[in-house]
Design a protein around this motif. Structure first.
Motif, PDB file in Angstrom:
ATOM      1  N   HIS A   1      10.677  -7.804 -55.934  1.00  0.00           N
ATOM      2  CA  HIS A   1      12.093  -7.602 -55.654  1.00  0.00           C
ATOM      3  C   HIS A   1      12.350  -7.103 -54.231  1.00  0.00           C
ATOM      4  O   HIS A   1      13.429  -7.356 -53.685  1.00  0.00           O
TER       5      HIS A   1
ATOM      6  N   GLY B   1       9.929  -7.492 -51.653  1.00  0.00           N
ATOM      7  CA  GLY B   1       9.103  -8.228 -50.705  1.00  0.00           C
ATOM      8  C   GLY B   1       7.749  -7.558 -50.521  1.00  0.00           C
ATOM      9  O   GLY B   1       7.666  -6.343 -50.308  1.00  0.00           O
TER      10      GLY B   1
ATOM     11  N   ALA C   1      13.623  -2.625 -49.241  1.00  0.00           N
ATOM     12  CA  ALA C   1      14.363  -3.832 -49.614  1.00  0.00           C
ATOM     13  C   ALA C   1      15.412  -4.170 -48.569  1.00  0.00           C
ATOM     14  O   ALA C   1      15.579  -5.337 -48.181  1.00  0.00           O
TER      15      ALA C   1
ATOM     16  N   ARG D   1      16.382  -7.890 -48.716  1.00  0.00           N
ATOM     17  CA  ARG D   1      16.481  -8.109 -50.156  1.00  0.00           C
ATOM     18  C   ARG D   1      17.568  -7.230 -50.751  1.00  0.00           C
ATOM     19  O   ARG D   1      17.896  -6.161 -50.210  1.00  0.00           O
TER      20      ARG D   1
END
Length: 333
Positions: free
Chosen positions: A12, A14, A300, A305
């Motif tokens: 989620h 990376g 993230a 993300r």
């Protein structure tokens, strides 16, 4: 995807994005620092070619340095090289005035009563030549380096306990700053005791300043990239540091300045407080899930993300003991 272990979160956030690339650069930097701290002392205590200095009263003679050396220093019978720690003990002025043959094997030989001369044509002044740790005193550099490793052996468990109690990141920063302070201070040492004590302080930190951050950074890379994170900095940057350091020593040509150059970059680790994450494994073992969540949110965001609320919720209820066992198994394999 359900979050059962910490590694699942990389799906989620990376596994090797911009965030991990920054940590990779930090790892490369730490490998270079490890070389400087570990091997730098060899170049601080290097022993230049040396021989006994001639008696001061011979300075009034019209002799070149090479002629003085040939007059006062015996040669080894096997190699033909000048002795490093012995000289003739005769009336050299009488020898010259009577035109007697130089290098007479029957002349009595003594130790270096007037100090030493050093050849810096391919070397540079080191603390060994500055304080004349040669001949009868040549045990001093070896002992100083040995005590460096004794200090590391004694202090490693202490810093290991501190890392478990206070956290990995504070110990990483503290060990680097302590090593930097002691290493820079050693550049101004003017006695064996002072130099050795300061090098022992550096030795206390050298294992921790590298290994703890090395392991910490692996936690924030997904399993398929851990080989890259673990090995590439060692193969490239540790090797690069080994290749560059001798040339730095030769270019700087002064052991004191070289010592400062080796340890001053460690001061940069103070910025780790704001840029390097604390160990997720340690945070979760302490029940500090919120702090870990804050770190993965940042990772993230930097990796571009978006974390969905259900992912955060599942991660929040992740069993810290299950995660701890999982990471330990990963490290062992």
């Amino acid at each position: 995807m359900a979050i059962g272990t910490f590694d699942d979160i990389f799906q989620h956030i990376g596994g090797f994005g911009k965030y991990q690339m920054f940590l990779f650069i930090v790892n490369c930097y730490i490998n270079v620092m490890f070389v400087f701290v570990y091997f730098g002392q060899i170049f601080m205590t290097v022993v230049p070619p040396h021989w006994c200095a001639a008696p001061p009263h011979l300075a009034t003679l019209n002799l070149t340095a090479e002629q003085l050396k040939d007059l006062t220093i015996p040669k080894d019978e096997d190699s033909g090289a000048y002795e490093k720690c012995r000289m003739y003990e005769v009336d050299f002025i009488e020898v010259i005035e009577t035109n007697a043959s130089w290098q007479n094997a029957s002349w009595p030989i003594t130790t270096c009563h007037h100090g030493w001369n050093y050849d810096y044509s391919l070397y540079y002044p080191s603390i060994t030549s500055q304080l004349n740790w040669v001949c009868e005193e040549d045990w001093r550099p070896t002992l100083a380096q040995s005590l460096f490793f004794v200090a590391a052996f004694v202090a490693s468990p202490l810093f290991g306990w501190a890392a478990d109690y206070f956290g990995r990141l504070p110990v990483i920063v503290f060990s680097n700053l302590l090593g930097a302070a002691a290493g820079i201070a050693s550049a101004f040492a003017s006695s064996f005791i002072t130099f050795t004590a300061l090098r022992m302080l550096v030795g206390m930190t050298y294992d921790t300043h590298y290994m703890v951050v090395y392991i910490l950074l692996l936690e924030y890379v997904s399993s398929e990239y851990r080989t890259v994170m673990a090995n590439v900095p060692i193969m490239v940057f540790l090797t690069l540091g080994l290749c560059v350091m001798p040339w730095m020593a030769l270019y700087i040509a002064d052991w004191s300045i070289f010592a400062i150059a080796m340890h001053a970059p460690q001061l940069i680790t103070v910025f780790f407080i704001w840029t390097v994450p604390e160990s997720a494994r340690w945070l979760m073992s302490k029940g500090n899930v919120d702090k870990t969540v804050s770190i993965i949110r940042k990772a993230a965001r930097i990796n571009g993300r978006v974390l969905k609320p259900n992912v955060i919720e599942e991660f929040t209820f992740l069993d810290s003991h299950k995660y701890d066992d999982h990471v330990m198994n990963k490290m062992n394999t």
